[in-house]
Design a protein around this motif. Structure first.
Motif, mmCIF file in Angstrom:
data_model
loop_
_atom_site.group_PDB
_atom_site.id
_atom_site.type_symbol
_atom_site.label_atom_id
_atom_site.label_comp_id
_atom_site.label_asym_id
_atom_site.label_seq_id
_atom_site.Cartn_x
_atom_site.Cartn_y
_atom_site.Cartn_z
ATOM 1 N N ALA A 1 0.840 -1.203 0.000
ATOM 2 C CA ALA A 1 0.000 0.000 0.000
ATOM 3 C C ALA A 1 0.871 1.247 0.000
ATOM 4 N N THR A 2 0.227 2.359 -0.274
ATOM 5 C CA THR A 2 0.951 3.631 -0.325
ATOM 6 C C THR A 2 1.462 4.056 1.044
ATOM 7 N N ASP A 3 0.972 3.422 2.124
ATOM 8 C CA ASP A 3 1.461 3.762 3.465
ATOM 9 C C ASP A 3 2.716 2.988 3.846
ATOM 10 N N GLY A 4 3.254 2.188 2.905
ATOM 11 C CA GLY A 4 4.501 1.462 3.151
ATOM 12 C C GLY A 4 4.312 0.076 3.727
ATOM 13 N N LYS A 5 3.074 -0.318 4.030
ATOM 14 C CA LYS A 5 2.802 -1.650 4.575
ATOM 15 C C LYS A 5 2.244 -2.555 3.489
ATOM 16 N N THR A 6 2.254 -3.857 3.777
ATOM 17 C CA THR A 6 1.640 -4.840 2.890
ATOM 18 C C THR A 6 0.421 -5.408 3.598
ATOM 19 N N TYR A 7 -0.680 -5.554 2.855
ATOM 20 C CA TYR A 7 -1.942 -5.995 3.437
ATOM 21 C C TYR A 7 -2.452 -7.262 2.769
ATOM 22 N N THR A 8 -3.111 -8.098 3.583
ATOM 23 C CA THR A 8 -3.841 -9.255 3.073
ATOM 24 C C THR A 8 -5.312 -9.042 3.411
ATOM 25 N N LEU A 9 -6.148 -9.892 2.873
ATOM 26 C CA LEU A 9 -7.582 -9.804 3.160
ATOM 27 C C LEU A 9 -7.840 -9.875 4.668
ATOM 28 N N HIS A 10 -7.066 -10.688 5.386
ATOM 29 C CA HIS A 10 -7.312 -10.901 6.816
ATOM 30 C C HIS A 10 -6.986 -9.677 7.674
ATOM 31 N N ASP A 11 -6.268 -8.718 7.112
ATOM 32 C CA ASP A 11 -6.027 -7.484 7.857
ATOM 33 C C ASP A 11 -7.313 -6.685 8.074
ATOM 34 N N PHE A 12 -8.374 -7.074 7.369
ATOM 35 C CA PHE A 12 -9.641 -6.338 7.466
ATOM 36 C C PHE A 12 -10.725 -7.181 8.131
ATOM 37 N N ASP A 13 -10.306 -8.209 8.870
ATOM 38 C CA ASP A 13 -11.270 -9.121 9.508
ATOM 39 C C ASP A 13 -12.203 -8.403 10.473
ATOM 40 N N SER A 14 -11.767 -7.305 11.058
ATOM 41 C CA SER A 14 -12.596 -6.618 12.049
ATOM 42 C C SER A 14 -13.724 -5.802 11.410
ATOM 43 N N ALA A 15 -13.650 -5.571 10.107
ATOM 44 C CA ALA A 15 -14.682 -4.762 9.441
ATOM 45 C C ALA A 15 -15.976 -5.554 9.320
ATOM 46 N N GLY A 16 -17.085 -4.918 9.677
ATOM 47 C CA GLY A 16 -18.383 -5.569 9.524
ATOM 48 C C GLY A 16 -18.754 -5.756 8.070
ATOM 49 N N ALA B 1 -11.995 -7.864 -12.068
ATOM 50 C CA ALA B 1 -12.209 -6.425 -12.249
ATOM 51 C C ALA B 1 -12.346 -6.105 -13.732
ATOM 52 N N LEU B 2 -13.394 -5.368 -14.065
ATOM 53 C CA LEU B 2 -13.669 -5.024 -15.455
ATOM 54 C C LEU B 2 -13.248 -3.603 -15.791
ATOM 55 N N ARG B 3 -13.544 -2.677 -14.882
ATOM 56 C CA ARG B 3 -13.343 -1.262 -15.193
ATOM 57 C C ARG B 3 -12.834 -0.520 -13.960
ATOM 58 N N THR B 4 -12.450 0.730 -14.182
ATOM 59 C CA THR B 4 -12.130 1.620 -13.073
ATOM 60 C C THR B 4 -13.117 2.786 -13.132
ATOM 61 N N PRO B 5 -13.924 2.922 -12.060
ATOM 62 C CA PRO B 5 -13.938 2.115 -10.845
ATOM 63 C C PRO B 5 -14.873 0.906 -10.961
ATOM 64 N N HIS B 6 -14.571 -0.148 -10.197
ATOM 65 C CA HIS B 6 -15.416 -1.343 -10.091
ATOM 66 C C HIS B 6 -15.458 -1.721 -8.618
ATOM 67 N N PHE B 7 -16.661 -1.737 -8.045
ATOM 68 C CA PHE B 7 -16.864 -1.920 -6.607
ATOM 69 C C PHE B 7 -17.349 -3.332 -6.283
ATOM 70 N N TYR B 8 -16.861 -3.851 -5.157
ATOM 71 C CA TYR B 8 -17.270 -5.147 -4.612
ATOM 72 C C TYR B 8 -17.594 -4.935 -3.139
ATOM 73 N N VAL B 9 -18.786 -5.343 -2.709
ATOM 74 C CA VAL B 9 -19.180 -5.226 -1.310
ATOM 75 C C VAL B 9 -19.308 -6.638 -0.727
ATOM 76 N N PHE B 10 -18.594 -6.876 0.375
ATOM 77 C CA PHE B 10 -18.597 -8.169 1.046
ATOM 78 C C PHE B 10 -19.184 -8.017 2.445
ATOM 79 N N ASP B 11 -20.018 -8.970 2.836
ATOM 80 C CA ASP B 11 -20.605 -8.939 4.171
ATOM 81 C C ASP B 11 -19.593 -9.413 5.212
ATOM 82 N N ARG B 12 -20.045 -9.539 6.463
ATOM 83 C CA ARG B 12 -19.145 -9.919 7.557
ATOM 84 C C ARG B 12 -18.456 -11.262 7.292
ATOM 85 N N ASN B 13 -19.133 -12.159 6.607
ATOM 86 C CA ASN B 13 -18.560 -13.474 6.277
ATOM 87 C C ASN B 13 -17.730 -13.441 5.006
ATOM 88 N N ARG B 14 -17.557 -12.247 4.471
ATOM 89 C CA ARG B 14 -16.780 -11.999 3.244
ATOM 90 C C ARG B 14 -17.362 -12.707 2.030
#
Length: 193
Positions: A18-33, A114-127
């Protein structure tokens, strides 16, 4: 298998810088509803036209447990302004309320379809995918938009209702695939509705 994730499918994992200098995986966002992953870039007029609407949507839903994660998968060989260095500069300048990840290999774009920019995906708590497509019906000129499908989907999922319109076609520039003509689309890519 369809090119783009289907409603009900699980969010594919990734490991992206990421632009903040860290690397992220999907599990870094486990706390998001609720997790919104969207494919974007630095140059597309549809992205530039709608990014302030996306900012307001993110700011509106962040306090309600929704996390926004942007991914740039565009080839910098096609558009040099889509390079990681330009991503860092844009985030420093714009201070968007989301993380901005770089998919140089384009693997995430392929996994999500991903087809276009922007292309949005919404995932529930269970991803599980509950919405995919556009944010606005006129992202290039939001003043002419009549609906915000992303906000509607988020309101529905947060209220525990089925998303009223789970599929829309993303509107924007196609993803710029490495080694391809700027307008090339994968042969199995198609409209979502």
């Amino acid at each position: 298998m369809a090119f783009t994730l289907k409603i009900g499918q699980s969010a594919p994992d990734f490991s992206l810088p990421a632009t903040d200098g860290k690397t992220y995986t999907l599990h870094d966002f486990d706390s998001a509803g609720v997790l919104v992953i969207f494919f974007t870039c630095n140059h597309c007029p549809y992205v530039l036209g709608s990014e302030e609407v996306t900012r307001r949507t993110a700011e509106k839903f962040l306090p309600r447990g929704v996390k926004f994660v942007a991914i740039n998968s565009n080839s910098p060989n096609t558009y040099p302004e889509d390079s990681f260095e330009h991503m860092v500069r844009r985030m420093q300048e714009k201070k968007f309320p989301w993380l901005y990840l770089y998919d140089r290999s384009q693997d995430a774009a392929r996994k999500y379809g991903a087809l276009r920019t922007p292309h949005f995906y919404v995932f529930d708590r269970n991803r599980k995918l509950v919405y995919t497509g556009r944010e606005l019906d006129n992202p290039r000129d939001p003043s002419k938009s009549t609906v915000n499908d992303l906000e509607n989907a988020l309101e529905d999922v947060l209220a525990g209702r089925p998303v009223r319109r789970p599929l829309t076609n993303p509107i924007g520039c196609n993803v710029k695939w490495e080694g391809q003509d700027p307008h090339w689309m994968p042969p199995d890519a198609c409209d979502l509705v």
